[in-house]
Design a protein around this motif. Structure first.
Motif, PDB file in Angstrom:
ATOM      1  N   VAL A  96     -20.073  51.891  38.856  1.00 29.22           N
ATOM      2  CA  VAL A  96     -18.931  52.365  39.611  1.00 29.22           C
ATOM      3  C   VAL A  96     -18.928  53.891  39.693  1.00 29.22           C
ATOM      4  O   VAL A  96     -19.188  54.614  38.675  1.00 29.22           O
ATOM      5  N   THR A 134     -16.843  56.993  40.801  1.00 31.81           N
ATOM      6  CA  THR A 134     -15.455  57.095  41.171  1.00 31.81           C
ATOM      7  C   THR A 134     -14.844  58.291  40.158  1.00 31.81           C
ATOM      8  O   THR A 134     -15.810  58.616  39.034  1.00 31.81           O
ATOM      9  N   SER A 135     -13.653  58.734  40.490  1.00 29.30           N
ATOM     10  CA  SER A 135     -12.994  59.511  39.519  1.00 29.30           C
ATOM     11  C   SER A 135     -12.837  58.912  37.944  1.00 29.30           C
ATOM     12  O   SER A 135     -12.424  57.838  37.921  1.00 29.30           O
ATOM     13  N   ARG A 136     -12.871  59.560  36.723  1.00 29.84           N
ATOM     14  CA  ARG A 136     -12.763  58.994  35.717  1.00 29.84           C
ATOM     15  C   ARG A 136     -11.002  58.743  35.592  1.00 29.84           C
ATOM     16  O   ARG A 136     -10.717  57.717  34.783  1.00 29.84           O
ATOM     17  N   ILE A 168     -10.827  52.765  38.615  1.00 25.38           N
ATOM     18  CA  ILE A 168     -11.484  52.295  37.714  1.00 25.38           C
ATOM     19  C   ILE A 168     -10.611  51.177  36.844  1.00 25.38           C
ATOM     20  O   ILE A 168     -11.235  50.183  36.343  1.00 25.38           O
ATOM     21  N   HIS A 169      -9.677  51.629  36.707  1.00 25.08           N
ATOM     22  CA  HIS A 169      -8.412  50.861  36.091  1.00 25.08           C
ATOM     23  C   HIS A 169      -8.385  49.339  36.867  1.00 25.08           C
ATOM     24  O   HIS A 169      -8.457  48.517  36.238  1.00 25.08           O
ATOM     25  N   ALA A 207     -11.683  47.507  36.416  1.00 23.71           N
ATOM     26  CA  ALA A 207     -11.786  46.768  34.955  1.00 23.71           C
ATOM     27  C   ALA A 207     -10.853  45.677  34.904  1.00 23.71           C
ATOM     28  O   ALA A 207     -11.082  44.673  34.214  1.00 23.71           O
ATOM     29  N   ILE A 221     -19.529  47.043  32.716  1.00 23.54           N
ATOM     30  CA  ILE A 221     -19.180  48.015  33.881  1.00 23.54           C
ATOM     31  C   ILE A 221     -19.490  49.454  33.342  1.00 23.54           C
ATOM     32  O   ILE A 221     -19.187  50.047  32.203  1.00 23.54           O
ATOM     33  N   LEU A 279     -19.409  53.501  34.134  1.00 20.37           N
ATOM     34  CA  LEU A 279     -18.886  54.330  35.317  1.00 20.37           C
ATOM     35  C   LEU A 279     -19.608  55.591  35.283  1.00 20.37           C
ATOM     36  O   LEU A 279     -19.934  56.057  34.103  1.00 20.37           O
ATOM     37  N   ARG A 280     -19.899  56.189  36.500  1.00 23.41           N
ATOM     38  CA  ARG A 280     -20.344  57.235  36.627  1.00 23.41           C
ATOM     39  C   ARG A 280     -19.280  58.239  37.070  1.00 23.41           C
ATOM     40  O   ARG A 280     -19.100  58.302  38.483  1.00 23.41           O
ATOM     41  N   PRO A 281     -18.805  59.058  36.093  1.00 26.80           N
ATOM     42  CA  PRO A 281     -17.468  59.963  36.886  1.00 26.80           C
ATOM     43  C   PRO A 281     -18.299  60.917  37.860  1.00 26.80           C
ATOM     44  O   PRO A 281     -19.108  61.391  37.805  1.00 26.80           O
ATOM     45  N   ARG A 315     -12.629  55.333  46.136  1.00 28.11           N
ATOM     46  CA  ARG A 315     -11.228  56.353  45.396  1.00 28.11           C
ATOM     47  C   ARG A 315     -10.326  55.665  46.049  1.00 28.11           C
ATOM     48  O   ARG A 315      -9.905  54.720  46.922  1.00 28.11           O
TER      49      ARG A 315
END
Length: 407
Positions: free
Chosen positions: A141, A143-145, A150-151, A154, A166, A168-170, A202
């Motif tokens: 993913v 997107t913004s942390r 992301i919520h 998840a 999952i 995450l790449r912020p 986003r």
């Protein structure tokens, strides 16, 4: 008492008053275009509106021909011109001499220009789209942390497939440097061997807020990614160039997760269904092969030398019985024929004649059938014996004539 004017005179007076007012000359007017009409004469007629009011506008051909874009309904623009009165209808209107895009409109033109360029290069072709993996090892993913994206992803993932990884790449998703950061995040995710699909996205916002996903660097990064990319930018009505370049476009981040993450329970049910179907197919195949094998065994047994010999013996026995029965039938037939002929012969033979009172005359061993054959001694054969006689007289005549009848 005041003036008495005609309607035309009044409208003309107001027109000249408006034209002579320097405050209404060379002004700029901001608003949104609606009811746009383009006539064969080259003149443009439209309405310019804001949240509370609207005004009729006209742009004559000599000015319209100098405008470098095509106005459309919904465009936000700034007009330069003057206020005047159209005396025929008595309605005042704005006479535009130039039209420029207002902020968002410039972004829209930029959007359309880049879209046309990338479309021509084939970056949006369906043939480039990659299918999503059925069972990804991990979901990447970008997107913004801190955002809701992301919520949401998840939450859906835990519901559909607990334990699915999952990663995450912020990334910065808005403002200066956002496009470069998003493109770098996609490239980094593509290098992770466990990541089988990437979600880039986003939350919703204005065109300016979503602009990073319309930047050429991001669109090319998505198109060049070796693994499938799902774009989940903004809301369902928002369409970015990243959506067009992605392998799959999702209306929302939650929808993206639904597309990428399989339903574990549904997969289990499917596997069970396939297992049962496979077992049934296997059992059916075994029964079919077993029946075929039994048939082959019977055919092989029937072709064994011992079986062939036994069959030959049985056939020979049957033929022998048929031959014997045929011979017996033939013998009985011949015997019956013989009896019939014997009876017929007996009926025509001398014994039957002797039983009716006739006698056979023998001269030695030869039968005497004429007086010319008579001898001095002859033998008479009767039905119950022989009589030796001597000839006394011989008369040659019709034995059944009148004289014989008299006797």
């Amino acid at each position: 008492m005041g003036w008495t004017l005609s309607v035309s005179e009044l409208n003309d007076y107001v027109r000249r008053a408006l034209a002579s007012d320097p405050a209404l000359r060379f002004i700029s007017l901001r608003g949104e275009i609606s009811d746009f009409k383009r006539y064969a004469s080259g003149h443009w007629y439209f309405t310019l509106k804001d949240e509370e009011s609207r005004i009729q506008c006209v742009c004559y051909r000599q000015y319209a021909s100098q405008i470098k874009f095509q106005p459309e309904n919904g465009m936000k623009v700034i007009l330069q011109g003057a206020v005047g009165l159209y005396t025929v209808s008595g309605a005042y209107q704005f006479y535009a001499e130039s039209i420029t895009l207002d902020g968002v409109g410039e972004l829209y033109l930029k959007f359309e220009a880049l879209k046309a360029k990338l479309l021509k290069e084939g970056l949006f072709d369906v043939s480039r789209k990659q299918p999503l993996p059925l069972m990804p090892r991990a979901i990447g993913v970008v997107t913004s942390r801190s955002g809701a994206v992301i919520h949401d992803i998840a939450t859906v993932t835990r519901r559909r497939f607990p334990g699915m990884q999952i990663i995450l790449r912020p990334a910065q998703v808005q403002g200066e440097g956002a496009a470069e950061d998003i493109a770098a995040g996609i490239a980094e995710m593509a290098l992770m061997p466990q990541v089988d699909v990437i979600i880039v996205g986003r939350g919703g916002g204005s065109l300016e807020d979503l602009w990073a996903f319309n930047e050429e660097i991001v669109v090319r990064a998505i198109a060049a990614c070796p693994i499938p990319v799902v774009s989940a930018v903004g809301h369902e009505v928002d369409v970015t160039l990243s959506d067009l370049a992605a392998d799959v476009r999702a209306a929302t981040p939650s929808a993206a997760a639904e597309l990428c993450v399989p339903d574990r329970l549904a997969m289990i049910r499917t596997v069970d269904k396939l297992r049962n179907a496979l077992q049934r197919a296997g059992q059916s195949a075994v029964l079919s092969r077993r029946a075929q094998l039994t048939l082959w065994e019977r055919n092989l047994a029937a072709r064994h030398p011992a079986a062939l010999l036994q069959n030959a013996r049985a056939r020979a026995g049957m033929l022998y019985q048929r031959m014997q029965a045929g011979a017996e039938r033939r013998f009985a037939l011949e015997k019956a024929q013989l009896v019939k002929l014997t009876e017929k012969l007996n009926a025509l033979g001398p014994r039957q004649a002797l039983s009716r009172g006739y006698a056979v005359v023998l001269a030695g061993k030869e039968a005497v059938t004429s007086v010319d054959q008579a001898r001095d001694e002859m033998t008479l054969l009767l039905q119950d014996g022989r009589i030796d006689v001597k000839t006394l007289r011989v008369r040659k005549e019709d034995p059944f004539g009148q004289e014989a009848a008299d006797l």
